[in-house]
Design a protein around this motif. Structure first.
Motif, PDB file in Angstrom:
ATOM      1  N   TYR A  72       0.675  -1.143  -0.215  1.00 25.92           N
ATOM      2  CA  TYR A  72      -0.150   0.011   0.059  1.00 25.92           C
ATOM      3  C   TYR A  72       1.020   1.323  -0.042  1.00 25.92           C
ATOM      4  N   ASN A  73       0.084   2.327  -0.569  1.00 23.55           N
ATOM      5  CA  ASN A  73       0.824   3.879  -0.404  1.00 23.55           C
ATOM      6  C   ASN A  73       0.511   4.229   0.891  1.00 23.55           C
ATOM      7  N   VAL A  74       1.132   4.643   1.737  1.00 21.39           N
ATOM      8  CA  VAL A  74       0.874   5.191   2.948  1.00 21.39           C
ATOM      9  C   VAL A  74       1.154   6.605   3.243  1.00 21.39           C
ATOM     10  N   LEU A  75       0.136   7.370   3.737  1.00 21.55           N
ATOM     11  CA  LEU A  75       0.539   8.750   4.185  1.00 21.55           C
ATOM     12  C   LEU A  75       0.334   8.797   5.563  1.00 21.55           C
ATOM     13  N   LYS A  76       0.920   9.498   6.225  1.00 22.10           N
ATOM     14  CA  LYS A  76       0.685   9.759   7.641  1.00 22.10           C
ATOM     15  C   LYS A  76       0.565  11.191   8.105  1.00 22.10           C
ATOM     16  N   ALA A  77      -0.484  11.301   8.995  1.00 20.97           N
ATOM     17  CA  ALA A  77      -0.809  12.743   9.586  1.00 20.97           C
ATOM     18  C   ALA A  77      -0.608  12.465  11.106  1.00 20.97           C
ATOM     19  N   ALA A  78      -0.209  13.678  11.809  1.00 23.36           N
ATOM     20  CA  ALA A  78      -0.036  13.507  13.370  1.00 23.36           C
ATOM     21  C   ALA A  78      -1.259  14.228  13.902  1.00 23.36           C
ATOM     22  N   ASP A  79      -2.330  14.774  13.294  1.00 21.06           N
ATOM     23  CA  ASP A  79      -3.629  14.870  13.901  1.00 21.06           C
ATOM     24  C   ASP A  79      -4.719  15.233  13.127  1.00 21.06           C
ATOM     25  N   GLY A  80      -6.028  15.584  13.446  1.00 18.68           N
ATOM     26  CA  GLY A  80      -7.099  15.586  12.659  1.00 18.68           C
ATOM     27  C   GLY A  80      -6.772  16.503  11.608  1.00 18.68           C
ATOM     28  N   ILE A  81      -6.402  17.676  11.929  1.00 16.27           N
ATOM     29  CA  ILE A  81      -6.411  18.946  10.827  1.00 16.27           C
ATOM     30  C   ILE A  81      -5.279  18.381   9.701  1.00 16.27           C
ATOM     31  N   GLU A  82      -4.244  17.944  10.285  1.00 14.68           N
ATOM     32  CA  GLU A  82      -3.213  17.471   9.014  1.00 14.68           C
ATOM     33  C   GLU A  82      -3.777  16.552   8.253  1.00 14.68           C
ATOM     34  N   GLY A  83      -4.538  15.632   8.781  1.00 12.07           N
ATOM     35  CA  GLY A  83      -5.255  14.526   7.906  1.00 12.07           C
ATOM     36  C   GLY A  83      -6.169  15.159   7.028  1.00 12.07           C
ATOM     37  N   LEU A  84      -6.900  16.099   7.535  1.00  9.69           N
ATOM     38  CA  LEU A  84      -8.088  16.490   6.684  1.00  9.69           C
ATOM     39  C   LEU A  84      -7.344  17.320   5.377  1.00  9.69           C
ATOM     40  N   ASN A  85      -6.318  17.860   5.660  1.00  7.34           N
ATOM     41  CA  ASN A  85      -5.650  18.437   4.640  1.00  7.34           C
ATOM     42  C   ASN A  85      -5.004  17.457   3.643  1.00  7.34           C
ATOM     43  N   TYR A  86      -4.449  16.221   3.947  1.00  7.18           N
ATOM     44  CA  TYR A  86      -4.286  15.253   3.266  1.00  7.18           C
ATOM     45  C   TYR A  86      -5.179  14.796   2.295  1.00  7.18           C
ATOM     46  N   LEU A  87      -6.270  14.599   3.000  1.00  8.15           N
ATOM     47  CA  LEU A  87      -7.465  14.157   2.178  1.00  8.15           C
ATOM     48  C   LEU A  87      -7.916  15.113   1.187  1.00  8.15           C
ATOM     49  N   GLU A  88      -7.908  16.488   1.361  1.00  3.74           N
ATOM     50  CA  GLU A  88      -8.156  17.347   0.386  1.00  3.74           C
ATOM     51  C   GLU A  88      -7.239  17.262  -1.118  1.00  3.74           C
TER      52      GLU A  88
ATOM     53  N   VAL B  95      -6.932   5.100   8.673  1.00  2.00           N
ATOM     54  CA  VAL B  95      -6.617   4.552  10.090  1.00  2.00           C
ATOM     55  C   VAL B  95      -6.815   5.608  11.028  1.00  2.00           C
ATOM     56  N   LEU B  96      -7.677   5.972  11.761  1.00  2.00           N
ATOM     57  CA  LEU B  96      -7.802   7.091  12.779  1.00  2.00           C
ATOM     58  C   LEU B  96      -7.756   6.986  14.072  1.00  2.00           C
ATOM     59  N   ASP B  97      -7.067   7.776  14.912  1.00  2.00           N
ATOM     60  CA  ASP B  97      -7.047   7.570  16.360  1.00  2.00           C
ATOM     61  C   ASP B  97      -8.125   8.324  16.934  1.00  2.00           C
ATOM     62  N   ILE B  98      -8.601   8.036  17.940  1.00  2.00           N
ATOM     63  CA  ILE B  98      -9.537   8.815  18.717  1.00  2.00           C
ATOM     64  C   ILE B  98      -8.952  10.069  19.452  1.00  2.00           C
TER      65      ILE B  98
ATOM     66  N   LEU C 257      -7.669  18.385  16.811  1.00  4.31           N
ATOM     67  CA  LEU C 257      -8.882  17.869  16.399  1.00  4.31           C
ATOM     68  C   LEU C 257      -9.134  16.402  16.553  1.00  4.31           C
ATOM     69  N   ASP C 258      -9.751  16.013  17.373  1.00  5.57           N
ATOM     70  CA  ASP C 258      -9.970  14.599  17.626  1.00  5.57           C
ATOM     71  C   ASP C 258     -10.365  13.708  16.525  1.00  5.57           C
ATOM     72  N   GLY C 259     -10.289  12.345  16.832  1.00  8.95           N
ATOM     73  CA  GLY C 259     -10.730  11.577  16.034  1.00  8.95           C
ATOM     74  C   GLY C 259     -12.198  11.550  15.647  1.00  8.95           C
ATOM     75  N   ILE C 260     -12.887  11.714  16.666  1.00  4.29           N
ATOM     76  CA  ILE C 260     -14.466  11.906  16.534  1.00  4.29           C
ATOM     77  C   ILE C 260     -14.848  13.179  15.619  1.00  4.29           C
ATOM     78  N   GLN C 261     -14.120  14.044  15.831  1.00  2.00           N
ATOM     79  CA  GLN C 261     -14.592  15.444  15.186  1.00  2.00           C
ATOM     80  C   GLN C 261     -14.074  15.147  13.738  1.00  2.00           C
ATOM     81  N   ALA C 262     -12.901  14.569  13.435  1.00  2.00           N
ATOM     82  CA  ALA C 262     -12.343  14.571  12.141  1.00  2.00           C
ATOM     83  C   ALA C 262     -13.042  13.425  11.271  1.00  2.00           C
ATOM     84  N   CYS C 263     -13.536  12.380  11.834  1.00  2.00           N
ATOM     85  CA  CYS C 263     -14.383  11.458  11.321  1.00  2.00           C
ATOM     86  C   CYS C 263     -15.698  12.216  10.877  1.00  2.00           C
TER      87      CYS C 263
END
Length: 72
Positions: free
Chosen positions: A28-44, A52-55, A60-66
């Motif tokens: 798999y190609n893997v991207l890594k983000a340190a928090d929900g905000i960074e993760g949302l940026n990667y998704l854009e 794979v999301l930590d809570i 920005l916690d995992g629930i809010q990010a989800c």
């Protein structure tokens, strides 16, 4: 054959790295983000097939990010 991309969102670097190693070894190609905000940026900016999301994370916690991920 296209390579699926998995985004790992976790505030603990060791966990991101360990999961990343296993997923990369499985092809798999893997991207890594340190928090929900960074993760949302990667998704854009990237096509991601699985998150794979930590809570419990800072900023920005995992629930809010989800909830934000599900909006799009």
């Amino acid at each position: 054959m296209s390579q699926e991309t998995i985004l790992i969102i976790d505030d603990e670097k060791e966990i991101r790295d360990l999961i990343g190693i296993y997923l990369t070894n499985e092809g798999y190609n893997v991207l890594k983000a340190a928090d929900g905000i960074e993760g949302l940026n990667y998704l854009e900016e990237n096509t991601v097939h699985l998150v794979v999301l930590d809570i419990m994370m800072p900023r920005l916690d995992g629930i809010q990010a989800c909830m934000k991920i599900r909006e799009s």
